[in-house]
Design a protein around this motif. Sequence first.
Motif, short mmCIF file in Angstrom:
data_model
loop_
_atom_site.label_atom_id
_atom_site.label_comp_id
_atom_site.label_asym_id
_atom_site.label_seq_id
_atom_site.Cartn_x
_atom_site.Cartn_y
_atom_site.Cartn_z
N THR A 180 15.82 -0.42 3.29
CA THR A 180 15.74 1.08 3.44
C THR A 180 16.92 1.70 4.22
O THR A 180 16.88 2.81 4.36
N ARG A 181 17.59 0.66 4.81
CA ARG A 181 18.65 1.28 6.02
C ARG A 181 17.85 2.15 6.96
O ARG A 181 18.17 3.18 7.25
N GLY A 182 16.90 1.82 7.73
CA GLY A 182 15.96 2.16 8.52
C GLY A 182 16.11 2.48 9.79
O GLY A 182 17.19 2.13 10.42
N TYR A 183 15.15 2.64 10.62
CA TYR A 183 15.27 2.97 11.99
C TYR A 183 14.27 2.23 12.66
O TYR A 183 12.87 2.30 12.44
N LEU A 207 13.28 -2.77 6.72
CA LEU A 207 14.24 -1.73 7.29
C LEU A 207 15.55 -2.07 6.96
O LEU A 207 16.37 -1.07 6.70
N ALA A 208 16.14 -3.31 6.75
CA ALA A 208 17.33 -3.64 6.15
C ALA A 208 17.49 -3.00 4.70
O ALA A 208 18.45 -2.42 4.34
N GLU A 215 0.82 -1.26 -0.01
CA GLU A 215 -0.01 0.03 0.01
C GLU A 215 0.61 1.51 -0.02
O GLU A 215 0.48 2.50 -0.64
N LEU A 216 1.97 1.32 0.71
CA LEU A 216 2.62 2.42 0.95
C LEU A 216 4.20 2.29 0.55
O LEU A 216 4.84 3.42 0.16
N GLY A 217 4.55 1.27 0.46
CA GLY A 217 6.13 0.95 0.07
C GLY A 217 6.90 0.21 1.03
O GLY A 217 6.24 0.28 2.53
N PRO A 218 8.02 0.00 1.25
CA PRO A 218 8.62 -0.53 2.52
C PRO A 218 8.97 0.45 3.67
O PRO A 218 9.14 1.56 3.53
N ALA A 219 8.99 0.07 4.75
CA ALA A 219 9.23 0.98 5.98
C ALA A 219 10.54 1.43 6.17
O ALA A 219 11.41 0.61 5.85
N SER A 220 10.42 2.65 6.32
CA SER A 220 12.03 3.40 6.78
C SER A 220 12.00 3.60 8.46
O SER A 220 12.99 3.56 9.15
N VAL A 221 10.93 3.52 9.12
CA VAL A 221 10.61 3.60 10.40
C VAL A 221 9.70 2.78 11.04
O VAL A 221 8.52 2.37 10.43
N ALA A 222 9.82 1.89 12.03
CA ALA A 222 8.95 1.19 12.65
C ALA A 222 9.16 1.54 14.19
O ALA A 222 10.30 1.52 14.81
N VAL A 223 7.97 1.69 14.74
CA VAL A 223 7.95 2.05 16.03
C VAL A 223 7.07 1.21 16.98
O VAL A 223 6.09 0.80 16.75
N ALA A 224 7.82 0.52 17.95
CA ALA A 224 7.14 -0.89 18.71
C ALA A 224 6.71 0.20 20.00
O ALA A 224 7.18 0.24 20.95
#
Length: 309
Positions: A143-146, A140-141, A91-100
């Motif tokens: 996108t080198r995300g957070y 996240l890997a 729907e949006l694309g790969p996540a760059s940020v994920a907040v638990a």
Amino acid sequence: MRDIHRTGARRSAPGTPLSGRVAVVTGAARGVGEGLARRLSDAGMLVALLGREQETLCRAAALLPNRSVCIEADVTDRQALESAARQVEEELGPASVAVANAGIAAGGPFTHTPADLWQRVIDVNLTGSANTARAFLPQLARTRGYFLQIASTAAFGSAPMMSAYCASKAGAESFAQALRGEVAPDGVTVGIAYLHWTGTDMVAGIDDHPVLKALRRNQPRFARRVHSPAQVADWLTQGIAHRAHHIYAPPWLRWCQPLRPLFPTLVAHTARRELRTHARGELAADVAVLGAGGRADWNSYRSTTRPGG
């Protein structure tokens, strides 16, 4: 248990490091999660809101300025989170940020707290965070995300009458610290956010819990202040934009880190003095799930685990 809601046209926030990227926030139906989803959307992000309360969740998503999706999912359900991760990417694309961020709390004496309620707090707050990381780390890997783990000052010094919550938050902090070293070679940064008194429905009934009330009463005046979810969301968004290893809400908490060895003794002294003034039966009556979000999760969980549910 999943529902996708698409809303809003994309509206970028030029010049911000988050603009055009995708963020996932669990526990986003209310409180800090809802406020953070709003601030990330204001910063130009496309936001996926995950949570248990479908109607409340999608109502929050509908108010965001940028495109978003709302997905009803239980963070203790690995298959639901894996499905949610696929839906977010489609729907949006790969996540760059994920907040638990998803979390619940229960107050009351350990010996009087139902074992399944105690376990549920651990499952949501600790195992749910690990499940969230497991589901979204592949994105996240790429996108080198957070990845941001929402912890608490409950990890600084465990309060009696809150054993499951304190154990889960201390465990979530340790999990994030261990994960940080593992995923750094993949370009993924792991942050830990320490929240103090925050004006969510989880702390609305704090005066009904004698130990928490006493702990707050014995803190310095500046440390007793309850910060709004919107203010906390601002601090979190700033930290996310800077890929901070530690985010403190409020910022003065960073000066407490060197003092952490002292906190268990201080908390135990205050709690012991307070508990002497209450009868055991009175304390046993205080067993309860804190906040509307926690009650919604607990009621939903019980409805699916009861025979015939």
